[in-house]
Design an enzyme around this catalytic site. Structure first.
Site, PDB file in Angstrom:
ATOM      1  N   GLY A  13     -15.158  73.001 -75.974  1.00 24.27           N
ATOM      2  CA  GLY A  13     -13.846  72.515 -76.400  1.00 24.27           C
ATOM      3  C   GLY A  13     -12.757  73.081 -75.509  1.00 24.27           C
ATOM      4  N   GLY A  17      -5.916  73.008 -76.457  1.00 26.24           N
ATOM      5  CA  GLY A  17      -5.686  74.008 -77.490  1.00 26.24           C
ATOM      6  C   GLY A  17      -6.172  75.406 -77.152  1.00 26.24           C
ATOM      7  N   ARG A  39     -13.982  64.703 -73.244  1.00 22.63           N
ATOM      8  CA  ARG A  39     -13.171  63.885 -72.337  1.00 22.63           C
ATOM      9  C   ARG A  39     -13.199  64.437 -70.914  1.00 22.63           C
ATOM     10  NH1 ARG A  39      -8.366  63.919 -76.557  1.00 22.63           N
ATOM     11  NH2 ARG A  39      -9.287  65.961 -76.841  1.00 22.63           N
ATOM     12  N   TYR A 153     -13.829  72.158 -94.108  1.00 16.41           N
ATOM     13  CA  TYR A 153     -13.395  72.896 -92.925  1.00 16.41           C
ATOM     14  C   TYR A 153     -13.496  74.400 -93.175  1.00 16.41           C
ATOM     15  CZ  TYR A 153     -10.584  74.926 -89.238  1.00 16.41           C
ATOM     16  OH  TYR A 153     -10.159  75.703 -88.181  1.00 16.41           O
TER      17      TYR A 153
END
Length: 193
Positions: A13, A17, A39, A153
């Site tokens: 990731g 962020g 991506r 979560y």
């Protein structure tokens, strides 16, 4: 201070962020980086801006076979992974459990738990064989302090925290460190709080 120059690390990731901030910080310390994410364009943009050697790997960490293929296909210059930063994660939906979308719950479990344990399992044997390594798991304060709508979560992040503690117990006596980070509110692409 521990000198990081010359070591290799993988940041999941890593395009946005917290992952991006971690990749940028490690790059400034001279760490060779593998950055992963879904991506490819974002990964390549970040790689071009970093002052270190970078290898990009675009895949969805929810897909077990893709994750295992990526771990097995690391180029020789990056294959001796010292640092694993399990950062990929997401939060979907703020609905109460009675109204939540089951697919959102499954996506969070697949990303925040299954992806993390798959990559950790794939890279741990190499760390043990080389006699060094550091696993950094990005959990969340939501794993300890519940909030309305944080149902699955928060549960996934509680898993990450407990998994980190148990990894430490399993690795006692080996030169492999495990760090668990529990950020609070952070403005990222998936969560603007």
């Amino acid at each position: 201070m521990f000198e990081l120059t010359g070591y290799s690390a993988i940041v999941t990731g890593g395009a946005r962020g917290i992952g991006r901030a971690i990749a940028e910080a490690l790059a400034r310390e001279g760490v060779r980086l593998v950055i992963t994410g879904r991506r490819d364009t974002l990964l390549k943009e970040l790689a071009a801006s970093l002052p270190t050697e970078v290898h990009c790997m675009a895949f969805d960490i929810r897909e077990r076979d893709a994750t295992l293929r990526a771990a097995a296909a690391l180029p020789a210059a990056f294959s001796d992974i010292y640092g694993l930063v399990n950062n990929a994660g997401l939060a979907l939906g703020l609905e109460p459990a009675t109204e939540a979308n089951l697919e959102d719950w499954e996506t969070m479990v697949e990303t925040n738990i299954l992806g993390l344990i798959t990559l950790t399992h794939a890279l741990l044997p190499g760390m043990k064989q080389r006699g060094s390594g550091h696993i950094v798991n990005v959990s969340s304060i939501a794993g300890t302090y519940p909030y309305p709508g944080g149902n699955v979560y928060g549960a996934t992040k509680a898993f990450v925290t407990q998994f980190s503690l148990n990894l430490r117990a399993d690795l006692l006596g080996l030169p492999i460190r495990v760090t668990n980070i529990e950020p609070g509110m952070v403005e990222t692409e998936f969560s603007r709080v």
